[in-house]
Design a protein around this motif. Structure first.
Motif, PDB file in Angstrom:
ATOM      1  N   LEU A 192     -57.466  -1.957  43.224  1.00 26.82           N
ATOM      2  CA  LEU A 192     -57.449  -1.428  44.080  1.00 26.82           C
ATOM      3  C   LEU A 192     -57.473  -2.161  45.463  1.00 26.82           C
ATOM      4  N   GLY A 193     -56.280  -1.927  46.312  1.00 26.39           N
ATOM      5  CA  GLY A 193     -56.359  -1.727  47.548  1.00 26.39           C
ATOM      6  C   GLY A 193     -55.480  -1.051  48.412  1.00 26.39           C
ATOM      7  N   GLY A 194     -54.839  -0.338  47.796  1.00 29.49           N
ATOM      8  CA  GLY A 194     -53.975   0.762  48.824  1.00 29.49           C
ATOM      9  C   GLY A 194     -53.359   0.262  48.872  1.00 29.49           C
ATOM     10  N   ALA A 195     -52.941   1.130  50.040  1.00 30.73           N
ATOM     11  CA  ALA A 195     -51.046   0.242  50.966  1.00 30.73           C
ATOM     12  C   ALA A 195     -50.218  -0.845  50.368  1.00 30.73           C
ATOM     13  N   VAL A 196     -51.949  -1.443  52.157  1.00 32.37           N
ATOM     14  CA  VAL A 196     -50.938  -2.817  51.905  1.00 32.37           C
ATOM     15  C   VAL A 196     -52.277  -4.169  51.684  1.00 32.37           C
ATOM     16  N   GLY A 197     -53.496  -3.482  51.007  1.00 33.51           N
ATOM     17  CA  GLY A 197     -54.108  -4.030  49.573  1.00 33.51           C
ATOM     18  C   GLY A 197     -55.622  -4.299  50.299  1.00 33.51           C
ATOM     19  N   ASP A 198     -55.558  -3.661  51.860  1.00 34.17           N
ATOM     20  CA  ASP A 198     -57.011  -4.188  52.496  1.00 34.17           C
ATOM     21  C   ASP A 198     -58.150  -2.379  52.780  1.00 34.17           C
ATOM     22  N   LEU A 199     -57.488  -2.019  51.968  1.00 35.95           N
ATOM     23  CA  LEU A 199     -58.926  -0.481  51.375  1.00 35.95           C
ATOM     24  C   LEU A 199     -58.691   0.394  52.634  1.00 35.95           C
ATOM     25  N   GLN A 200     -57.983   0.093  54.367  1.00 34.59           N
ATOM     26  CA  GLN A 200     -58.327   0.469  55.273  1.00 34.59           C
ATOM     27  C   GLN A 200     -58.249   2.415  54.814  1.00 34.59           C
ATOM     28  N   ALA A 201     -57.780   3.071  54.060  1.00 33.71           N
ATOM     29  CA  ALA A 201     -58.081   4.386  53.929  1.00 33.71           C
ATOM     30  C   ALA A 201     -59.032   4.868  53.823  1.00 33.71           C
TER      31      ALA A 201
END
Length: 352
Positions: A192-201
């Protein structure tokens, strides 16, 4: 693994039980589990109401994807997830619809589906490996006190007990079996990382959402994404190459023992020759050697696929999809062949 489309080779090299773990149906079922677990995580974080979450989870569970459309779109998208999510969005409704797939990306679903497939594969491999270890123990109990002539550097050495050679076969396999819990720890990781791997969303809710998904799927959350860190799949590939190598050693030994004659080994059910009817070729032993060499070749490709540029690679990722299921099938069919080979031994060594 049917070479060049030649279906007669499927029986030699394919493992249908393991292949099913990487089928479209298995992958889509994993995607569904992920998306439902994600909604549960969003609800636990307070981003979706419990009632809306339950309604959306029920709708996701009822979704039947159009596999043909996903396959066609995959040529354009390079991955199956975008079309799957497009279809799923069209299927669901309600206040929480906008939260579908929130905070996730294609690689999160694909990698998580892969580790779920590997968990299922390893359960199969463990069972087959246990069976083979039992067969080797039984063979040692039956023929272990017989005498063999040890061979070093392709030359006769000194006599020793049949049990000694069987032990040399068994020890690496037992070690591989003992390492399976550690392998599971390395591979059963939620991605699980989201768009660029940092879970910012997901922001401050990332930990809550990730831990919920992991718990729902029976996976471990490592505390971060591993989009460009291919250690989990490499661990699996390396272990399987070691496994098929250990089985290939058994096959190589038995093929050479068959060449030396009945004082070394007596086998039942050898393969026939079109030109020499008197022959019984040690086909299963030869197959183990071939499969070991095949996985040794493929594992190099997995290390090539380790090189992900920046935050995510499409090219390296595709290479994994081509290689890893083949390695799993090769490991599976090798264990099945090894069990058949050991089961075909009528006598090993010369009775005292």
């Amino acid at each position: 693994m049917a070479a060049g489309g030649q279906t007669w080779t499927a029986g030699l090299f394919k493992d249908r039980e393991i292949a099913e773990r990487f089928s479209d149906d298995a992958m889509f079922a994993s995607f569904s589990r992920f998306e439902r677990a994600l909604i549960s995580g969003l609800a636990r974080a307070g981003l979706v109401t419990p009632d809306d979450a339950q309604d959306l989870i029920s709708q996701i569970a009822d979704f039947e994807p159009d596999g043909a459309a996903i396959a066609k779109a995959g040529i354009r998208d390079g991955v199956s997830v975008p079309e799957y999510v497009r279809q799923l969005r069209a299927h669901v409704s309600g206040p929480a619809k906008s939260m579908l797939h929130h905070g996730a990306t294609s690689q999160d679903l694909m990698d998580t589906a892969t580790v779920e497939a590997l968990a299922s594969v390893n359960a199969i491999l463990a069972q087959r490996l246990e069976t083979l270890l039992g067969q080797l123990s039984e063979l040692s109990a039956r023929n272990g006190s017989n005498t063999l002539h040890a061979i070093t550097r392709m030359q006769p050495a000194i006599p020793f007990q049949t049990a000694d050679r069987i032990a040399a076969w068994r020890h690496p396999l037992q070690s591989l079996h003992n390492r399976m819990p550690a392998l599971s720890e390395q591979t059963r990781l939620l991605q699980l990382g989201g768009a660029v791997g940092d879970l910012q969303a997901l922001g401050e809710n990332a930990q809550t959402v990730a831990e919920t998904i992991a718990a729902k799927l029976g996976l471990r959350w490592p505390g971060h994404s591993w989009h460009a860190d291919r250690s989990p799949v490499l661990a699996q590939a390396n272990w399987m190459s070691e496994l098929t190598g250990a089985l290939g050693k058994i096959g190589q030994d038995i093929a050479l023992m068959a060449l030396r004659g009945n004082d070394d080994i007596q086998l039942s059910g050898g393969g026939s020759s079109s030109a020499m009817p008197h022959k019984q070729n040690p086909v299963t032993a030869e197959r183990l050697v071939t499969l070991a060499r095949y996985n040794a070749t493929l594992v190099a490709g997995m290390h090539q696929a380790q090189v992900h540029e920046m935050e995510r690679s499409g090219a390296a990722w595709m290479l994994e999809w081509m290689i890893l299921p083949q390695m799993c099938e090769t490991a599976g069919v090798s264990l099945t062949a090894a069990s058949a080979l050991i089961g075909s031994i009528k006598e090993m060594g010369k009775p005292a």
